[in-house]
Motif scaffolding. Sequence first.
Motif, PDB file in Angstrom:
ATOM      1  N   ASP A 133       0.175   3.885  -2.787  1.00 59.57           N
ATOM      2  CA  ASP A 133      -0.269   5.239  -2.411  1.00 59.57           C
ATOM      3  C   ASP A 133       0.699   6.282  -2.978  1.00 59.57           C
ATOM      4  O   ASP A 133       0.271   7.328  -3.495  1.00 59.57           O
ATOM      5  CB  ASP A 133      -0.356   5.380  -0.888  1.00 59.57           C
ATOM      6  CG  ASP A 133      -1.548   4.633  -0.294  1.00 59.57           C
ATOM      7  OD1 ASP A 133      -2.437   4.207  -1.063  1.00 59.57           O
ATOM      8  OD2 ASP A 133      -1.581   4.474   0.947  1.00 59.57           O
ATOM      9  N   THR A 171      -7.109   5.601  -9.767  1.00 60.16           N
ATOM     10  CA  THR A 171      -6.290   6.807  -9.964  1.00 60.16           C
ATOM     11  C   THR A 171      -5.492   6.687 -11.253  1.00 60.16           C
ATOM     12  O   THR A 171      -5.411   7.622 -12.049  1.00 60.16           O
ATOM     13  CB  THR A 171      -5.313   6.988  -8.773  1.00 60.16           C
ATOM     14  OG1 THR A 171      -6.058   6.970  -7.575  1.00 60.16           O
ATOM     15  CG2 THR A 171      -4.537   8.275  -8.894  1.00 60.16           C
ATOM     16  N   ARG A 193      -6.970   0.538  -4.006  1.00 59.31           N
ATOM     17  CA  ARG A 193      -7.518   1.889  -3.936  1.00 59.31           C
ATOM     18  C   ARG A 193      -6.869   2.876  -4.899  1.00 59.31           C
ATOM     19  O   ARG A 193      -7.425   3.936  -5.135  1.00 59.31           O
ATOM     20  CB  ARG A 193      -7.480   2.417  -2.505  1.00 59.31           C
ATOM     21  CG  ARG A 193      -6.088   2.612  -1.930  1.00 59.31           C
ATOM     22  CD  ARG A 193      -6.180   3.102  -0.479  1.00 59.31           C
ATOM     23  NE  ARG A 193      -4.885   3.060   0.165  1.00 59.31           N
ATOM     24  CZ  ARG A 193      -4.650   2.491   1.332  1.00 59.31           C
ATOM     25  NH1 ARG A 193      -5.610   1.897   1.985  1.00 59.31           N
ATOM     26  NH2 ARG A 193      -3.436   2.505   1.846  1.00 59.31           N
ATOM     27  N   ASN A 194      -5.711   2.550  -5.433  1.00 55.13           N
ATOM     28  CA  ASN A 194      -5.062   3.494  -6.351  1.00 55.13           C
ATOM     29  C   ASN A 194      -5.236   3.139  -7.820  1.00 55.13           C
ATOM     30  O   ASN A 194      -4.771   3.873  -8.682  1.00 55.13           O
ATOM     31  CB  ASN A 194      -3.571   3.588  -6.030  1.00 55.13           C
ATOM     32  CG  ASN A 194      -3.351   4.409  -4.773  1.00 55.13           C
ATOM     33  OD1 ASN A 194      -3.478   5.631  -4.802  1.00 55.13           O
ATOM     34  ND2 ASN A 194      -3.072   3.742  -3.662  1.00 55.13           N
ATOM     35  N   ASP A 220       0.814  -1.220   0.000  1.00 50.84           N
ATOM     36  CA  ASP A 220       0.000   0.000   0.000  1.00 50.84           C
ATOM     37  C   ASP A 220       0.843   1.263   0.000  1.00 50.84           C
ATOM     38  O   ASP A 220       0.469   2.253  -0.635  1.00 50.84           O
ATOM     39  CB  ASP A 220      -0.976  -0.012   1.180  1.00 50.84           C
ATOM     40  CG  ASP A 220      -2.156  -0.922   0.884  1.00 50.84           C
ATOM     41  OD1 ASP A 220      -2.752  -0.778  -0.198  1.00 50.84           O
ATOM     42  OD2 ASP A 220      -2.461  -1.785   1.716  1.00 50.84           O
TER      43      ASP A 220
END
Length: 257
Positions: A33, A89, A85-86, A29
């Motif tokens: 991140d 992005t 989660r990225n 992570d």
Amino acid sequence: MSNEILTETHGRVALVTLNRPAQLNALNDALMDALGAALLRFDADDGIGAIVITGGPKAFAAGADIGAMADWSCMDVHRDRFITRNWETIRQVRKPVLAAVAGYAMGGGCELALACDIVVAADSARFALPEIKLAMLPGAGGTQRLPHAIGKAKAMDMCLSARMLDAQEADRYGLVSRVVPDDRLLDDTLALAARIAGYSLPALVAIKESVNRAWEGTLTEGILFERRALYTRFASADAHEGMHAFLAKRTPDFQHR
Ligand code: HXC
């Protein structure tokens, strides 16, 4: 700043180097991140026209960090969207993103390359989605992007059997854009990125959006999207400059507007 990635700029090109060599750049992570934040920063920077992501000589990235994931619960993953989660992005980045891949690009590492717009592979590059060996699943776009890239038959083979492709096979199947000798990988990719970044940025963004439409929608919708993107080009000072420069036999002076 995190040392999971290193960043530098070369003129209008940003270079992001994944930097966990002892773990073959396994994607934890902290790394993801930092990568997501760097991509957003460079995407917002008017001085940058293209972004290159690279790893090391042995591995671009050997996948999601298995040590970090081994004891997660389903609810941990739902709540904190660890590791995933990225990935949206990366999809949001409007500027061209190039992957310079040497060595292993496995699991999430292969999926990271697949999420890039152009993949330059060194002769040593090896691509695989071996999640099945862990009773896991290529969950960062692998089951979706790979069939688009190389077709269902090859994608099923890679996903279900963990088959590893060498650089030449990956080139033949359309997983990568071009193959270069290992000692040329970074220079050639940076030169390619510099060439791209020298073109008009709004035109690059429009082309990237249009090509991505070909993946995501119907032909009719895609053609309509492309036509609107074409018409919008006529609102761009750079487009008029590009065409007039051609007619005047001079180099265009793009202002990225
Ligand atoms: C954590 C990893 C790792 C990984 C390698 N390492 N891959 N650690 N997560 N994905 C670590 C090893 O444990 C080892 O640490 C060090 O890096 C060097 O790796 P070795 O295995 O000793 O190297 P080698 O024998 O050369 O083999 C290279 C390899 C192998 C073939 C790439 O490491 C391998 O199979 N790795 C796992 C690949 C994989 O399964 N990827 C998919 C992950 S799941 P020590 O401490 O022993 O030196 C995934 C899901 C994505 O990606 C979906 C959500 C994003």
